[in-house]
Design an enzyme around this catalytic site. Structure first.
Site: not given
Length: 256
Positions: A12, A131
């Site tokens: 990330d 998600d």
């Protein structure tokens, strides 16, 4: 012969640095993305996923530059996502050296974009990132909903149905993150992983919640995923990729 299951470290990246948070918050710095990617390549990771979590307009050029640096030093498949909204965004990332591009929020607002991307570049390089959060109550049939904006905005979309729709439009792979589990280190949400993996013919990458090597194996054996993604257990040196592969092989999972 069973297909080998993949182990994918995830970076990330926020403003050119690798970070890791819990449930998308409480971010801590984990280092330079190119250095980290190179380490994983040397350790024998199957792929690397690079998610630009700033993905703001000003962060775009930094990201392309980082992808170029990474692609010149890392020789395993590289998936890049974060802020991908147009065919030109995909082209820029592929030209910079990405092998696959991950589409998340843009797919929710414009599902046809996934079909357009698959037609332009081929399904093999289009990943749709989902998600999902559990929204069913106790005693109800399990149900998961798609959330956007780092898990803050509900969409009303059923995660399993949405994944099937994305496959129909030409996605080559689904990157499934459980928002409930992200960064918690107590394992994947095996319910949603299994529900989506069993409903689709394309590979599903399980993400969100890995705290130990058992969790990686569970994602494959119980979650029926084709690949497992992890960040903090690798970034902070708790485990190495070779240790993960050895453990999975002991559990009877075919690894590369």
């Amino acid at each position: 012969m069973a297909l080998a299951k993949r182990i994918i470290p995830c970076l990330d990246v926020d403003n050119g640095r690798v970070v890791k948070g819990v449930k998308f918050e409480n971010i801590r710095d984990a280092g330079d993305p190119v250095e980290i990617a190179r380490r994983y390549d040397e350790q024998g990771a199957d792929e690397i996923t690079f998610l630009d979590i700033t993905a703001s307009v000003d962060g775009r050029d930094t990201t392309l530059h980082t992808v170029e640096r990474m692609a010149s030093q890392v020789f395993i498949p590289l998936t890049v996502g974060g802020g991908v909204r147009t065919v030109q965004d995909i082209r820029n990332l592929l030209n910079a050296g990405a092998d696959k591009v991950s589409i998340n929020t843009a797919a929710v607002f414009n599902p046809e974009f996934v079909g357009e991307a698959a037609q332009h570049f081929g399904s093999q390089c289009i990943v749709v990132a989902i998600d999902a959060k559990k929204v069913s109550g106790p005693g109800e049939a399990p149900r998961w909903e798609i959330f956007t904006h780092g898990g803050r905005k509900p969409t009303g979309l059923d995660a399993v149905e949405w994944a099937k729709k994305m496959e129909g439009l030409g996605a080559g792979e689904i990157l499934l993150t459980s928002m409930d589990q992200d960064g918690m280190k107590n394992g994947f949400d095996l319910g949603v992983t299994r529900a989506i993996s069993d409903a689709l013919g394309i590979p599903v990458i399980a993400s969100g919640g890995v705290g130990n090597l058992q969790h990686l194996a569970d994602g494959i054996i119980e979650g029926h995923a084709s690949a497992v993604l992890a960040a903090s257990i690798f970034h902070f040196g708790e485990y190495t990729v070779p240790e993960a592969k050895a453990y999975m092989a002991q559990r009877g999972i075919v690894v590369r």
